[in-house]
Design an enzyme around this catalytic site. Structure first.
Site, short mmCIF file in Angstrom:
data_model
loop_
_atom_site.label_atom_id
_atom_site.label_comp_id
_atom_site.label_asym_id
_atom_site.label_seq_id
_atom_site.Cartn_x
_atom_site.Cartn_y
_atom_site.Cartn_z
N ASN A 10 92.89 86.34 18.20
CA ASN A 10 92.27 86.05 19.50
C ASN A 10 91.57 84.70 19.39
O ASN A 10 90.51 84.61 18.78
CB ASN A 10 91.29 87.18 19.83
CG ASN A 10 90.44 86.89 21.06
OD1 ASN A 10 90.75 86.00 21.83
ND2 ASN A 10 89.38 87.67 21.23
N TRP A 11 92.18 83.69 19.99
CA TRP A 11 91.63 82.34 19.83
C TRP A 11 90.43 82.07 20.74
O TRP A 11 89.82 81.00 20.65
CB TRP A 11 92.73 81.30 20.09
CG TRP A 11 93.76 81.24 18.99
CD1 TRP A 11 93.75 81.95 17.82
CD2 TRP A 11 94.94 80.44 18.96
NE1 TRP A 11 94.85 81.63 17.06
CE2 TRP A 11 95.60 80.70 17.74
CE3 TRP A 11 95.51 79.52 19.85
CZ2 TRP A 11 96.79 80.08 17.39
CZ3 TRP A 11 96.71 78.90 19.50
CH2 TRP A 11 97.34 79.18 18.28
N LYS A 12 90.16 83.01 21.66
CA LYS A 12 89.01 82.82 22.57
C LYS A 12 89.12 81.43 23.22
O LYS A 12 90.22 80.98 23.52
CB LYS A 12 87.70 83.04 21.82
CG LYS A 12 87.71 84.37 21.04
CD LYS A 12 86.38 84.76 20.48
CE LYS A 12 86.53 86.10 19.74
NZ LYS A 12 85.27 86.60 19.20
N HIS A 95 87.70 93.14 26.02
CA HIS A 95 86.98 92.54 24.91
C HIS A 95 85.48 92.54 25.21
O HIS A 95 85.07 92.31 26.35
CB HIS A 95 87.48 91.11 24.66
CG HIS A 95 86.97 90.55 23.38
ND1 HIS A 95 85.69 90.05 23.26
CD2 HIS A 95 87.52 90.48 22.15
CE1 HIS A 95 85.51 89.68 21.99
NE2 HIS A 95 86.60 89.93 21.30
N GLU A 97 83.24 90.46 24.78
CA GLU A 97 82.71 89.24 25.40
C GLU A 97 82.97 89.24 26.90
O GLU A 97 82.14 88.78 27.69
CB GLU A 97 83.29 87.99 24.71
CG GLU A 97 82.68 87.81 23.32
CD GLU A 97 83.58 87.12 22.31
OE1 GLU A 97 84.57 86.48 22.70
OE2 GLU A 97 83.27 87.23 21.10
N GLU A 167 86.29 97.47 17.90
CA GLU A 167 85.52 96.31 17.45
C GLU A 167 84.03 96.56 17.69
O GLU A 167 83.54 96.40 18.81
CB GLU A 167 85.90 95.07 18.26
CG GLU A 167 87.36 94.69 18.19
CD GLU A 167 87.56 93.23 18.56
OE1 GLU A 167 88.03 92.49 17.71
OE2 GLU A 167 87.21 92.85 19.68
N GLY A 173 81.98 88.07 15.11
CA GLY A 173 81.50 86.71 14.94
C GLY A 173 80.19 86.61 14.19
O GLY A 173 79.55 85.56 14.16
N SER A 214 84.73 90.27 12.29
CA SER A 214 84.56 89.56 11.03
C SER A 214 85.61 89.92 9.98
O SER A 214 85.29 90.01 8.79
CB SER A 214 83.14 89.74 10.49
OG SER A 214 82.20 89.19 11.41
N GLY A 235 89.18 87.13 15.35
CA GLY A 235 88.70 85.95 16.06
C GLY A 235 88.68 84.75 15.13
O GLY A 235 89.69 84.09 14.89
N GLY A 236 87.51 84.47 14.56
CA GLY A 236 87.28 83.26 13.77
C GLY A 236 88.37 82.95 12.74
O GLY A 236 88.86 81.81 12.68
P1 PGA Z 1 85.65 87.74 14.81
O1 PGA Z 1 86.06 88.17 16.31
O2 PGA Z 1 86.87 88.01 13.95
O3 PGA Z 1 85.35 86.26 14.91
O4 PGA Z 1 84.49 88.56 14.44
C1 PGA Z 1 86.79 89.34 16.53
C2 PGA Z 1 87.09 89.49 18.00
O5 PGA Z 1 86.25 89.10 18.82
O6 PGA Z 1 88.16 90.00 18.37
#
Ligand code: PGA
Length: 257
Positions: A10-12, A95, A97, A167, A173, A214, A235-236
């Site tokens: 997930n590149w956000k 998600h 966010e 998650e 993050g 993470s 994500g990251g």
């Molecule tokens: P993260 O994000 O791997 O940077 O913790 C995960 C996500 O939001 O799907």
């Protein structure tokens, strides 16, 4: 029952269209042989069309980061599942966010899941508890409630297309991840058990459930060694081609047949 692992990056709100195409073109070569896992990237809406062109005929799949439930209408800034058809295979919805900053409710997530399925796409439904809920011992009740709400009215015959991502919000993050055993426990007791109550054993045992929060090369093996974890939503670490390649290699090796 064997479940094909699925790793989704997930590149956000990262990477320009050019950067996205360059990254996708490199990644597809690097992960070509790790074919025991489904490999998915989720660029921004702006980059999807270019990435789809670059990946045509390759096994790397594309996810959108959201979709609106209506096919078209006066919804400024939104993109519908119908519009995404032909460009993506998956759509991430729910998600944390989006739930936090854009106020997506359980009901919105459910409407999006149904629209995505109606257009022949596959939802990746994200669920997870906050730190406060976790510390109050509310995780299982809360997460199973989110799963139940997201799946409301979804017929059994569509469940093979549904992926659920657990998650914990406190792990996204932050560098703090759940332990493999902790994540497996919640996935088994809150997510898979709820699917079992709703749809029975065959569907519950066939549903793919990812862990997210993470995930990185150093903890991936621990997650992938867990019996109820069928992949990762990342994500990251999905923004770095070496790290993301390493995650896919581990999933393909540890979970592959
Ligand atoms: P993260 O994000 O791997 O940077 O913790 C995960 C996500 O939001 O799907």
């Amino acid at each position: 029952m064997s479940r094909t692992p699925i790793i989704a990056g997930n590149w956000k709100m990262h990477k320009s269209p050019n950067e996205s195409v360059m990254f996708a073109s490199e990644l597809v070569e690097r992960v070509a042989s790790f074919d025991n896992a489904e490999r998915v990237i989720a660029p921004t809406f702006l980059s999807i069309s270019g990435v789809a062109d670059a990946l045509l005929g390759t096994p790397l799949q594309i996810a959108a980061q959201d979709a609106h439930w209506a096919d078209a209408g006066a919804y400024t800034s939104q993109v519908s599942a119908e519009m995404l058809r032909g460009f993506v295979n998956y759509v991430i919805i729910g998600h944390s966010e989006r739930r936090a900053y854009l106020h997506d409710s359980d009901e919105d997530v459910n409407k999006k899941a149904k629209a995505i399925l109606a257009h022949g796409l596959k939802p990746i439904i994200a669920v997870g508890e906050s730190l406060t809920q976790n510390e109050a011992g509310e995780t299982v009740a809360f997460v199973s409630g989110q799963v139940r709400a997201a799946l409301d009215g979804i017929v059994a015959s569509d469940m093979a297309k549904v992926v659920i991502a657990y998650e914990p919000i406190w792990a996204i993050g932050t560098g703090l991840s759940a332990s493999g055993a902790q994540a497996n426990d919640i996935i088994a007791s809150a997510v898979r058990t709820t699917v079992r109550q709703l749809y029975g054993d065959t569907i519950a045992d066939g549903t793919r459930i990812q862990y997210g929060g993470s995930v990185k090369p150093s903890n991936m093996e621990e997650f992938m060694s867990q019996p109820d974890i069928d992949g990762a939503l990342v994500g990251g670490a999905s923004l770095n081609v070496d790290d993301f390649t390493a995650l896919i290699e581990i999933a393909s090796r540890v979970k592959g047949d």
